[in-house]
Design a protein around this motif. Structure first.
Motif, PDB file in Angstrom:
ATOM      1  N   ARG A  95       0.824  -1.435   0.038  1.00  0.00           N
ATOM      2  CA  ARG A  95       0.028   0.145   0.054  1.00  0.00           C
ATOM      3  C   ARG A  95       0.644   1.180  -0.131  1.00  0.00           C
ATOM      4  N   PHE A  96       1.998   1.283   0.885  1.00  0.00           N
ATOM      5  CA  PHE A  96       2.869   2.306   0.797  1.00  0.00           C
ATOM      6  C   PHE A  96       3.383   2.664  -0.592  1.00  0.00           C
ATOM      7  N   ALA A  97       4.067   1.441  -1.166  1.00  0.00           N
ATOM      8  CA  ALA A  97       4.620   1.872  -2.445  1.00  0.00           C
ATOM      9  C   ALA A  97       3.641   2.344  -3.380  1.00  0.00           C
ATOM     10  N   ASN A  98       2.433   1.977  -3.377  1.00  0.00           N
ATOM     11  CA  ASN A  98       1.449   2.418  -4.333  1.00  0.00           C
ATOM     12  C   ASN A  98       1.111   3.861  -3.943  1.00  0.00           C
ATOM     13  N   LEU A  99       1.348   4.336  -2.836  1.00  0.00           N
ATOM     14  CA  LEU A  99       1.121   5.812  -2.594  1.00  0.00           C
ATOM     15  C   LEU A  99       2.209   6.474  -3.062  1.00  0.00           C
ATOM     16  N   GLY A 100       3.324   6.026  -3.118  1.00  0.00           N
ATOM     17  CA  GLY A 100       4.544   6.878  -3.507  1.00  0.00           C
ATOM     18  C   GLY A 100       5.659   6.863  -2.676  1.00  0.00           C
ATOM     19  N   ILE A 101       5.368   6.090  -1.478  1.00  0.00           N
ATOM     20  CA  ILE A 101       6.704   6.188  -0.355  1.00  0.00           C
ATOM     21  C   ILE A 101       7.757   5.210  -0.871  1.00  0.00           C
ATOM     22  N   LYS A 102       8.819   5.731  -0.988  1.00  0.00           N
ATOM     23  CA  LYS A 102      10.042   5.190  -1.376  1.00  0.00           C
ATOM     24  C   LYS A 102      10.466   4.049  -0.644  1.00  0.00           C
ATOM     25  N   ALA A 103      10.167   3.986   0.628  1.00  0.00           N
ATOM     26  CA  ALA A 103      10.633   2.736   1.296  1.00  0.00           C
ATOM     27  C   ALA A 103      10.267   2.906   2.820  1.00  0.00           C
ATOM     28  N   VAL A 104      10.291   1.743   3.594  1.00  0.00           N
ATOM     29  CA  VAL A 104      10.080   1.777   5.079  1.00  0.00           C
ATOM     30  C   VAL A 104      10.888   1.224   5.788  1.00  0.00           C
ATOM     31  N   ILE A 105      11.337   1.907   6.564  1.00  0.00           N
ATOM     32  CA  ILE A 105      12.543   1.451   7.576  1.00  0.00           C
ATOM     33  C   ILE A 105      11.718   1.232   8.838  1.00  0.00           C
ATOM     34  N   SER A 106      12.060  -0.064   9.270  1.00  0.00           N
ATOM     35  CA  SER A 106      11.517  -0.551  10.775  1.00  0.00           C
ATOM     36  C   SER A 106      12.086   0.025  12.026  1.00  0.00           C
ATOM     37  N   LYS A 107      11.417   0.280  12.854  1.00  0.00           N
ATOM     38  CA  LYS A 107      11.957   0.644  14.263  1.00  0.00           C
ATOM     39  C   LYS A 107      11.891  -0.952  15.134  1.00  0.00           C
ATOM     40  N   PRO A 108      12.939  -0.986  16.051  1.00  0.00           N
ATOM     41  CA  PRO A 108      14.128  -0.401  16.220  1.00  0.00           C
ATOM     42  C   PRO A 108      15.080  -0.511  15.107  1.00  0.00           C
ATOM     43  N   PHE A 109      15.752   0.395  14.517  1.00  0.00           N
ATOM     44  CA  PHE A 109      16.552   0.397  13.610  1.00  0.00           C
ATOM     45  C   PHE A 109      17.976   0.303  14.168  1.00  0.00           C
ATOM     46  N   LYS A 110      18.812  -0.126  13.444  1.00  0.00           N
ATOM     47  CA  LYS A 110      20.437  -0.206  13.757  1.00  0.00           C
ATOM     48  C   LYS A 110      21.078   1.176  13.312  1.00  0.00           C
ATOM     49  N   PRO A 111      21.466   1.941  14.444  1.00  0.00           N
ATOM     50  CA  PRO A 111      22.037   3.256  14.030  1.00  0.00           C
ATOM     51  C   PRO A 111      23.283   3.032  12.897  1.00  0.00           C
ATOM     52  N   SER A 112      24.086   1.953  12.941  1.00  0.00           N
ATOM     53  CA  SER A 112      24.899   1.872  12.207  1.00  0.00           C
ATOM     54  C   SER A 112      24.386   1.264  10.774  1.00  0.00           C
TER      55      SER A 112
END
Length: 126
Positions: A95-112
């Motif tokens: 759904r996000f891709a269809n809206l034009g959102i480039k990507a999804v990064i999940s939390k918690p993310f690794k700072p590195s």
């Protein structure tokens, strides 16, 4: 070479701080932060970042409504948006891709790894 600018919109102080440090140090990006959707929309208009890292769960407007407001504004609709969320399902990703959102990064993310994930999603090189 122009230094790319990224706006991080997240209501959690520690997430904003970790994301800012990670993106500045690991990718050499210029990072602006906003603690709310409305502040983020305003900064997107005035600062004209190259990309926005947008939290989905925000207290004033959720990330998708914020994204819609950015898309409907001629001054901000060209800015690439990556969502940052703790809750992600495959159906949401489509759904996000269809809206034009480039990507999804999940939390918690690794700072590195945050900078690498962002650069990859936007097809930017270091």
């Amino acid at each position: 070479m122009k230094i790319r600018k990224v706006l991080v919109i997240d209501d959690e102080d520690d997430i904003r701080e970790v994301a800012q440090i990670s993106l500045e140090i690991m990718a050499g990006l210029n990072v602006i932060v906003a603690a709310s959707s409305w502040e983020g929309i305003q900064k997107a208009e005035t600062e004209q970042p190259d990309a926005i890292l947008l939290d989905v769960m925000l207290p004033d407007l959720d990330g998708l409504i914020t994204f819609e407001k950015l898309q409907s504004n001629p001054k901000t609709k060209h800015i690439s948006v990556i969502l940052l969320t703790a809750k992600i399902q495959l159906s949401d990703q489509r759904r996000f891709a269809n809206l034009g959102i480039k990507a999804v990064i999940s939390k918690p993310f690794k700072p590195s790894q945050l900078a690498e994930e962002l650069l990859l999603a936007l097809n930017w090189s270091k």
